[in-house]
Enzyme design. Structure first.
Site, PDB file in Angstrom:
ATOM      1  N   GLU A   1      -0.106  32.154 -21.211  1.00  0.00           N
ATOM      2  CA  GLU A   1      -0.335  33.140 -20.126  1.00  0.00           C
ATOM      3  C   GLU A   1      -0.143  34.667 -20.599  1.00  0.00           C
ATOM      4  O   GLU A   1       1.018  35.021 -21.159  1.00  0.00           O
ATOM      5  CB  GLU A   1       0.430  32.838 -18.756  1.00  0.00           C
ATOM      6  CG  GLU A   1       0.425  33.654 -17.780  1.00  0.00           C
ATOM      7  CD  GLU A   1       1.170  33.475 -16.577  1.00  0.00           C
ATOM      8  OE1 GLU A   1       0.892  33.835 -15.424  1.00  0.00           O
ATOM      9  OE2 GLU A   1       2.339  32.990 -16.629  1.00  0.00           O
TER      10      GLU A   1
ATOM     11  N   LYS B   1      -5.279  32.784 -10.312  1.00  0.00           N
ATOM     12  CA  LYS B   1      -4.284  32.396 -10.274  1.00  0.00           C
ATOM     13  C   LYS B   1      -4.360  32.009  -8.553  1.00  0.00           C
ATOM     14  O   LYS B   1      -4.125  33.228  -7.863  1.00  0.00           O
ATOM     15  CB  LYS B   1      -3.164  32.806 -10.874  1.00  0.00           C
ATOM     16  CG  LYS B   1      -1.847  32.207 -10.915  1.00  0.00           C
ATOM     17  CD  LYS B   1      -0.572  32.982 -11.721  1.00  0.00           C
ATOM     18  CE  LYS B   1       0.701  32.375 -11.517  1.00  0.00           C
ATOM     19  NZ  LYS B   1       1.828  33.056 -12.310  1.00  0.00           N
TER      20      LYS B   1
ATOM     21  N   CYS C   1       0.579  28.833 -14.772  1.00  0.00           N
ATOM     22  CA  CYS C   1       2.060  28.897 -14.552  1.00  0.00           C
ATOM     23  C   CYS C   1       2.471  28.757 -13.399  1.00  0.00           C
ATOM     24  O   CYS C   1       2.536  27.369 -13.173  1.00  0.00           O
ATOM     25  CB  CYS C   1       2.600  30.563 -14.707  1.00  0.00           C
ATOM     26  SG  CYS C   1       4.240  30.445 -15.065  1.00  0.00           S
TER      27      CYS C   1
END
Length: 298
Positions: free
Chosen positions: A43, A116, A153
């Site tokens: 990331e 995300k 993540c």
């Protein structure tokens, strides 16, 4: 037999953006030399993890996805090596910004983008200041080698995200990551928590529950934030699991590198047919999942 080789990678990052991109490209070439078809870089690899503190100057690190120099380079590399590259970047979308992954197919074309969904706000992980919550929903891409889903993540802690991607046909789940200790005063870094078992275990659960291999790429190294006087020790421990939640390839907590694993897509599909948990799902019974606290109001 339809063999696919996947790769996780990990690296440390500096404030030299071009150096970080060059390092990522080197790891991609190394993975391709090992036979990898789909290669995951961590990331936000273009810079150190800037969300360790709140700083308006770091907002300027975001770049638009159109004519993005890094993405252009990676598209060329994907085409040259005939590999699939899910690539994380800080996206400037005008009035807002996102933590985004572009999925580059083996012909160098961008199949699409994932933004995300889950945005953390913990000591040293102040992402709500930098990123708006993603608006793409969970997506699956039919790449040259396999159908893949990508979370980013904090998404990796949510079984709902993994299940949503696998319900759409994902054969593999990829998670680019930046996780380590909480931010601590620099002089306390040696005592920072580096226990990554929970982080790994939650993703191994996704693999087992959905019968889909998981590929997680984390960063390594100690990153100091001079303005805040703090630092984070990133865990590394990037890994690949099989479809029953066993780690089959893993990197350590300190070393830059590549790990690969090969899977037979036909065998993965046959196993999902034999273990009939998807057949016996009861979506109408899961209404509590559509609430924040599980409280249903009649």
């Amino acid at each position: 037999m339809k063999n696919v080789t996947v790769a996780c990678t990990q690296m440390s990052c500096t404030w030299d953006r071009e150096e970080n991109i060059a390092k990522a490209k080197k790891l991609i070439r190394e993975a391709a030399d090992k036979g990898a078809n789909i290669i995951q870089i961590q990331e936000l690899f273009e810079t150190p993890y800037f969300a360790q503190t709140v700083d308006y100057e770091y907002i300027d690190l975001a770049r638009q996805r159109e004519n993005n120099p890094m993405l252009n380079e990676m598209c060329q590399l994907a085409k040259e090596l005939k590999v699939v590259l899910p690539m994380s970047f800080y996206e400037d979308a005008g009035i807002v910004r996102y933590n985004t992954t572009a999925v580059i197919d083996a012909d160098g074309s961008i199949l699409g983008y994932y933004r995300k969904t889950h945005i953390p706000d913990d000591p040293g992980y102040y992402e709500k200041f930098y990123f708006s919550p993603g608006d793409t929903g969970f997506k699956v891409w039919d790449t040259l080698y396999a159908k893949i889903g990508v979370g980013i993540c904090w998404d990796q802690w949510y079984p709902e995200a993994a299940r949503a991607m696998c319900l759409q046909g994902a054969e593999f789940l990829f998670y680019p990551t930046a996780i380590g200790s909480f931010a601590v005063p620099v002089n306390e870094l040696e005592e920072a928590d580096v226990d990554y078992r929970h982080w790994q275990n939650v993703m191994l659960g996704h693999a087992a529950a959905n019968m889909a291999p998981v590929v997680a790429s984390n960063r390594i190294g100690d990153e100091e934030e001079p303005k805040a006087g703090t630092a984070i020790r990133f865990w590394g421990a990037s890994f690949i699991s099989d479809n029953i939640g066993e780690i089959v390839a893993e990197l350590d907590g300190k070393t830059e590198g590549v790990a690969t694993a090969t899977f037979d897509r036909d065998e993965l599909a046959a196993y999902r047919k034999e273990v009939v948990t998807f057949r016996d799902r009861r979506p109408e019974m899961y209404k509590a999942l559509l609430t924040m606290g599980g409280n249903l109001i009649d």
